[in-house]
Design a protein around this motif. Structure first.
Motif, PDB file in Angstrom:
ATOM      1  N   GLY A   1     -35.028  -0.706  15.420  1.00 49.72           N
ATOM      2  CA  GLY A   1     -34.512   0.519  16.021  1.00 49.72           C
ATOM      3  C   GLY A   1     -33.420   1.125  15.170  1.00 49.72           C
ATOM      4  N   ARG A   2     -33.443   2.423  15.067  1.00 45.64           N
ATOM      5  CA  ARG A   2     -32.401   3.137  14.316  1.00 45.64           C
ATOM      6  C   ARG A   2     -31.746   4.131  15.260  1.00 45.64           C
ATOM      7  NH1 ARG A   2     -32.060   0.899   9.266  1.00 45.64           N
ATOM      8  NH2 ARG A   2     -34.084   0.437   8.443  1.00 45.64           N
ATOM      9  N   PRO A   3     -30.443   4.346  15.105  1.00 48.64           N
ATOM     10  CA  PRO A   3     -29.783   5.336  15.967  1.00 48.64           C
ATOM     11  C   PRO A   3     -30.303   6.744  15.682  1.00 48.64           C
ATOM     12  CG  PRO A   3     -28.233   4.416  14.365  1.00 48.64           C
ATOM     13  CD  PRO A   3     -29.523   3.700  14.193  1.00 48.64           C
ATOM     14  N   THR A   4     -30.475   7.544  16.733  1.00 52.03           N
ATOM     15  CA  THR A   4     -30.946   8.918  16.549  1.00 52.03           C
ATOM     16  C   THR A   4     -29.817   9.830  16.090  1.00 52.03           C
ATOM     17  OG1 THR A   4     -30.602   9.334  18.895  1.00 52.03           O
ATOM     18  CG2 THR A   4     -32.822   8.738  18.212  1.00 52.03           C
ATOM     19  N   ASN A   5     -28.593   9.441  16.356  1.00 55.38           N
ATOM     20  CA  ASN A   5     -27.425  10.203  15.917  1.00 55.38           C
ATOM     21  C   ASN A   5     -26.557   9.298  15.054  1.00 55.38           C
ATOM     22  OD1 ASN A   5     -27.855  12.694  17.460  1.00 55.38           O
ATOM     23  ND2 ASN A   5     -27.583  11.359  19.227  1.00 55.38           N
ATOM     24  N   SER A   6     -25.797   9.885  14.153  1.00 57.83           N
ATOM     25  CA  SER A   6     -24.986   9.070  13.265  1.00 57.83           C
ATOM     26  C   SER A   6     -23.535   8.963  13.715  1.00 57.83           C
ATOM     27  CB  SER A   6     -25.023   9.642  11.845  1.00 57.83           C
ATOM     28  OG  SER A   6     -24.486  10.952  11.838  1.00 57.83           O
ATOM     29  N   CYS A   7     -23.153   9.736  14.744  1.00 55.68           N
ATOM     30  CA  CYS A   7     -21.758   9.708  15.188  1.00 55.68           C
ATOM     31  C   CYS A   7     -21.652  10.090  16.659  1.00 55.68           C
ATOM     32  CB  CYS A   7     -20.928  10.677  14.339  1.00 55.68           C
ATOM     33  SG  CYS A   7     -19.190  10.735  14.818  1.00 55.68           S
ATOM     34  N   PHE A   8     -20.813   9.379  17.385  1.00 57.03           N
ATOM     35  CA  PHE A   8     -20.431   9.744  18.744  1.00 57.03           C
ATOM     36  C   PHE A   8     -18.921   9.836  18.774  1.00 57.03           C
ATOM     37  CE2 PHE A   8     -24.609   7.978  19.355  1.00 57.03           C
ATOM     38  CZ  PHE A   8     -25.157   8.824  20.299  1.00 57.03           C
ATOM     39  N   LYS A   9     -18.410  10.871  19.454  1.00 52.80           N
ATOM     40  CA  LYS A   9     -16.971  11.086  19.492  1.00 52.80           C
ATOM     41  C   LYS A   9     -16.585  11.705  20.827  1.00 52.80           C
ATOM     42  CE  LYS A   9     -16.447  15.747  17.793  1.00 52.80           C
ATOM     43  NZ  LYS A   9     -15.666  16.157  18.924  1.00 52.80           N
ATOM     44  N   PRO A  10     -15.303  11.627  21.172  1.00 53.75           N
ATOM     45  CA  PRO A  10     -14.842  12.277  22.396  1.00 53.75           C
ATOM     46  C   PRO A  10     -14.954  13.799  22.288  1.00 53.75           C
ATOM     47  CG  PRO A  10     -13.170  10.767  21.535  1.00 53.75           C
ATOM     48  CD  PRO A  10     -14.254  10.875  20.516  1.00 53.75           C
ATOM     49  N   ASN A  11     -15.244  14.464  23.406  1.00 55.69           N
ATOM     50  CA  ASN A  11     -15.320  15.925  23.427  1.00 55.69           C
ATOM     51  C   ASN A  11     -13.953  16.546  23.172  1.00 55.69           C
ATOM     52  OD1 ASN A  11     -18.053  16.171  24.009  1.00 55.69           O
ATOM     53  ND2 ASN A  11     -17.712  16.047  26.207  1.00 55.69           N
ATOM     54  N   GLY A  12     -13.962  17.697  22.519  1.00 57.05           N
ATOM     55  CA  GLY A  12     -12.750  18.498  22.362  1.00 57.05           C
ATOM     56  C   GLY A  12     -11.799  18.065  21.270  1.00 57.05           C
ATOM     57  N   ILE A  13     -12.128  17.025  20.536  1.00 57.96           N
ATOM     58  CA  ILE A  13     -11.262  16.559  19.451  1.00 57.96           C
ATOM     59  C   ILE A  13     -12.075  16.584  18.164  1.00 57.96           C
ATOM     60  CG2 ILE A  13      -9.774  14.713  18.585  1.00 57.96           C
ATOM     61  CD1 ILE A  13      -9.674  13.621  21.472  1.00 57.96           C
ATOM     62  N   PRO A  14     -11.598  17.319  17.149  1.00 52.77           N
ATOM     63  CA  PRO A  14     -12.339  17.344  15.877  1.00 52.77           C
ATOM     64  C   PRO A  14     -12.417  15.953  15.242  1.00 52.77           C
ATOM     65  CG  PRO A  14     -10.632  19.038  15.923  1.00 52.77           C
ATOM     66  CD  PRO A  14     -10.417  18.173  17.120  1.00 52.77           C
ATOM     67  N   VAL A  15     -13.525  15.656  14.594  1.00 56.65           N
ATOM     68  CA  VAL A  15     -13.714  14.356  13.942  1.00 56.65           C
ATOM     69  C   VAL A  15     -12.596  14.075  12.947  1.00 56.65           C
ATOM     70  CG1 VAL A  15     -15.232  13.022  12.425  1.00 56.65           C
ATOM     71  CG2 VAL A  15     -16.218  14.389  14.231  1.00 56.65           C
TER      72      VAL A  15
ATOM     73  N   CYS B   1     -13.869   2.297  20.903  1.00 55.08           N
ATOM     74  CA  CYS B   1     -14.062   3.744  20.757  1.00 55.08           C
ATOM     75  C   CYS B   1     -13.924   4.466  22.091  1.00 55.08           C
ATOM     76  CB  CYS B   1     -15.432   4.040  20.141  1.00 55.08           C
ATOM     77  SG  CYS B   1     -15.548   3.572  18.412  1.00 55.08           S
ATOM     78  N   ILE B   2     -14.469   3.891  23.146  1.00 53.33           N
ATOM     79  CA  ILE B   2     -14.409   4.537  24.461  1.00 53.33           C
ATOM     80  C   ILE B   2     -12.981   4.548  24.993  1.00 53.33           C
ATOM     81  CG2 ILE B   2     -15.116   4.321  26.883  1.00 53.33           C
ATOM     82  CD1 ILE B   2     -17.797   3.192  25.806  1.00 53.33           C
ATOM     83  N   VAL B   3     -12.313   3.422  24.957  1.00 53.31           N
ATOM     84  CA  VAL B   3     -10.978   3.297  25.549  1.00 53.31           C
ATOM     85  C   VAL B   3      -9.922   4.034  24.729  1.00 53.31           C
ATOM     86  CG1 VAL B   3      -9.150   1.628  26.095  1.00 53.31           C
ATOM     87  CG2 VAL B   3     -11.505   1.138  26.722  1.00 53.31           C
ATOM     88  N   ASN B   4     -10.029   3.972  23.413  1.00 51.83           N
ATOM     89  CA  ASN B   4      -8.984   4.518  22.545  1.00 51.83           C
ATOM     90  C   ASN B   4      -9.356   5.840  21.887  1.00 51.83           C
ATOM     91  OD1 ASN B   4      -7.141   2.317  22.974  1.00 51.83           O
ATOM     92  ND2 ASN B   4      -8.492   1.072  21.702  1.00 51.83           N
ATOM     93  N   SER B   5     -10.387   6.497  22.381  1.00 54.83           N
ATOM     94  CA  SER B   5     -10.820   7.814  21.873  1.00 54.83           C
ATOM     95  C   SER B   5     -10.988   7.833  20.358  1.00 54.83           C
ATOM     96  CB  SER B   5      -9.833   8.893  22.315  1.00 54.83           C
ATOM     97  OG  SER B   5      -9.787   9.008  23.701  1.00 54.83           O
ATOM     98  N   LYS B   6     -11.897   6.984  19.883  1.00 62.97           N
ATOM     99  CA  LYS B   6     -12.215   6.932  18.458  1.00 62.97           C
ATOM    100  C   LYS B   6     -13.660   7.380  18.258  1.00 62.97           C
ATOM    101  CE  LYS B   6      -9.065   3.071  17.661  1.00 62.97           C
ATOM    102  NZ  LYS B   6      -8.944   1.662  17.233  1.00 62.97           N
ATOM    103  N   ALA B   7     -13.978   7.773  17.043  1.00 62.79           N
ATOM    104  CA  ALA B   7     -15.348   8.161  16.711  1.00 62.79           C
ATOM    105  C   ALA B   7     -16.134   6.910  16.328  1.00 62.79           C
ATOM    106  CB  ALA B   7     -15.357   9.155  15.562  1.00 62.79           C
ATOM    107  N   LEU B   8     -17.368   6.804  16.806  1.00 61.60           N
ATOM    108  CA  LEU B   8     -18.243   5.682  16.479  1.00 61.60           C
ATOM    109  C   LEU B   8     -19.266   6.172  15.466  1.00 61.60           C
ATOM    110  CD1 LEU B   8     -19.006   2.734  17.153  1.00 61.60           C
ATOM    111  CD2 LEU B   8     -20.576   3.657  18.857  1.00 61.60           C
ATOM    112  N   LYS B   9     -19.186   5.650  14.240  1.00 61.73           N
ATOM    113  CA  LYS B   9     -20.103   6.034  13.156  1.00 61.73           C
ATOM    114  C   LYS B   9     -21.150   4.960  12.971  1.00 61.73           C
ATOM    115  CE  LYS B   9     -18.293   9.564  10.819  1.00 61.73           C
ATOM    116  NZ  LYS B   9     -18.970  10.754  10.504  1.00 61.73           N
ATOM    117  N   MET B  10     -22.402   5.406  12.730  1.00 58.11           N
ATOM    118  CA  MET B  10     -23.488   4.451  12.493  1.00 58.11           C
ATOM    119  C   MET B  10     -24.209   4.805  11.218  1.00 58.11           C
ATOM    120  SD  MET B  10     -24.792   4.184  16.381  1.00 58.11           S
ATOM    121  CE  MET B  10     -24.314   5.814  16.805  1.00 58.11           C
TER     122      MET B  10
END
Length: 89
Positions: free
Chosen positions: A12-26, A80-89
């Protein structure tokens, strides 16, 4: 000297390469890198519901290695969820 890493079966491969909190630029976020083998371990165990022993066979690793991958991946995701970080894959 560390042992060389054995090749792992990644289906399996991720369909997206990054997940981040809304409203905050990467550019303003700390980034955490989720490796492909960590992603695959999470997918098999948490999404597909496989037992760790079966998932380890599927990936071609020992059960302990799979458990370490799952533990590491879960820690990164929750960080990433608790500390509002971007998750890169």
């Amino acid at each position: 000297m560390a042992r060389p890493k054995l090749p792992r079966n990644i289906c399996g491969r991720p369909t997206n390469s990054c997940f981040k909190p809304n409203g905050i630029p990467v550019s303003e976020l700390e980034e955490i890198q989720l490796e492909l083998d960590e992603f695959e371990a999470l997918r098999l165990v948490d999404l597909e519901g496989m037992q760790q022993q079966v998932a380890a066979i599927e990936m071609g690793v020992s059960r302990q290695t799979l458990a370490n991958l799952v533990k590491s991946a879960r820690k990164k995701v929750i960080d990433c969820i608790v500390n509002s970080k971007a998750l890169k894959m």
